[in-house]
Design a protein around this motif. Structure first.
Motif, mmCIF file in Angstrom:
data_model
loop_
_atom_site.group_PDB
_atom_site.id
_atom_site.type_symbol
_atom_site.label_atom_id
_atom_site.label_comp_id
_atom_site.label_asym_id
_atom_site.label_seq_id
_atom_site.Cartn_x
_atom_site.Cartn_y
_atom_site.Cartn_z
ATOM 1 N N VAL A 4 67.745 38.550 21.934
ATOM 2 C CA VAL A 4 68.543 37.481 23.034
ATOM 3 C C VAL A 4 69.690 36.808 21.949
ATOM 4 C CG1 VAL A 4 68.100 35.122 24.035
ATOM 5 C CG2 VAL A 4 66.307 37.011 24.248
ATOM 6 N N ILE A 29 68.039 34.200 34.209
ATOM 7 C CA ILE A 29 67.466 35.206 33.421
ATOM 8 C C ILE A 29 66.264 35.728 34.092
ATOM 9 C CG2 ILE A 29 66.170 35.920 31.187
ATOM 10 C CD1 ILE A 29 67.603 33.907 29.744
ATOM 11 N N PHE A 31 62.793 37.752 34.046
ATOM 12 C CA PHE A 31 61.573 38.413 32.992
ATOM 13 C C PHE A 31 60.847 39.572 33.608
ATOM 14 C CE2 PHE A 31 62.879 34.018 31.462
ATOM 15 C CZ PHE A 31 63.140 34.428 30.331
ATOM 16 N N SER A 33 57.337 41.383 32.196
ATOM 17 C CA SER A 33 56.268 41.430 31.054
ATOM 18 C C SER A 33 56.443 40.766 29.783
ATOM 19 C CB SER A 33 56.163 42.972 30.866
ATOM 20 O OG SER A 33 55.675 43.663 31.901
ATOM 21 N N VAL A 34 56.712 39.323 29.798
ATOM 22 C CA VAL A 34 56.923 38.532 28.814
ATOM 23 C C VAL A 34 55.982 37.350 28.774
ATOM 24 C CG1 VAL A 34 58.669 37.323 27.775
ATOM 25 C CG2 VAL A 34 59.495 39.367 28.982
ATOM 26 N N SER A 35 55.517 37.169 27.867
ATOM 27 C CA SER A 35 54.476 36.008 27.594
ATOM 28 C C SER A 35 55.247 34.813 28.107
ATOM 29 C CB SER A 35 53.853 35.937 26.360
ATOM 30 O OG SER A 35 55.120 35.475 25.551
ATOM 31 N N ARG A 36 54.294 33.711 28.542
ATOM 32 C CA ARG A 36 54.994 32.293 28.875
ATOM 33 C C ARG A 36 55.670 31.847 27.666
ATOM 34 N NH1 ARG A 36 50.754 28.219 30.590
ATOM 35 N NH2 ARG A 36 49.480 29.915 30.373
ATOM 36 N N LYS A 39 58.836 33.259 26.994
ATOM 37 C CA LYS A 39 60.133 32.849 28.156
ATOM 38 C C LYS A 39 60.349 31.294 27.866
ATOM 39 C CE LYS A 39 58.117 34.901 32.245
ATOM 40 N NZ LYS A 39 57.441 34.630 33.731
ATOM 41 N N ILE A 42 63.027 31.563 25.132
ATOM 42 C CA ILE A 42 64.183 32.323 25.372
ATOM 43 C C ILE A 42 64.982 31.275 26.312
ATOM 44 C CG2 ILE A 42 65.191 33.959 27.052
ATOM 45 C CD1 ILE A 42 63.213 35.898 25.982
ATOM 46 N N GLU A 50 65.495 30.334 34.760
ATOM 47 C CA GLU A 50 64.469 31.662 35.189
ATOM 48 C C GLU A 50 65.127 31.856 36.627
ATOM 49 O OE1 GLU A 50 60.115 33.643 35.130
ATOM 50 O OE2 GLU A 50 60.503 31.476 34.449
#
Length: 104
Positions: A4, A29, A31, A33-36, A39, A42, A50
């Motif tokens: 990133v 952005i 997302f 399969s990204v953990s909270r 996220k 990022i 998001e």
């Protein structure tokens, strides 16, 4: 986070080179399969928002799932208005073809 950071750095280099400015308020952005926690990290680093599906790109709705006809109704309505404005005028076949190409 390294990936990133590299992407954001390259966006800044592009902005400096081209004279264009990245508007974080208009940037999203997406997302998968990204953990909270990741996220949030990022989003905090990028200052982007998001995004969610469906969204429009150049007036065309985009989604990872099958879109319903109702998602396309504003685009179809715009096309119909463009064609109707020319219907009163007598266009040749080639002229109609050019009209359809320019609207689409």
């Amino acid at each position: 986070m390294v990936s990133v950071s590299i992407i954001l750095h390259r966006l800044n280099v592009f902005g400096e080179t081209s004279g264009l400015v990245i508007n974080a308020a208009k940037s999203f952005i997406f997302f998968a399969s990204v953990s909270r926690d990741m996220k949030q990290a990022i989003l905090s680093l990028s200052q982007f928002t998001e995004g969610s599906f469906p969204f429009k790109y150049l007036g065309v709705p985009l989604s990872p799932h099958r879109l319903l006809a109702s998602h396309f109704s504003p685009l179809i309505h715009k096309l119909e208005l463009g064609i109707q404005s020319w219907m009163g005028k007598h266009l040749s076949y080639a002229g109609r073809l050019d009209l359809i190409k320019s609207i689409m």
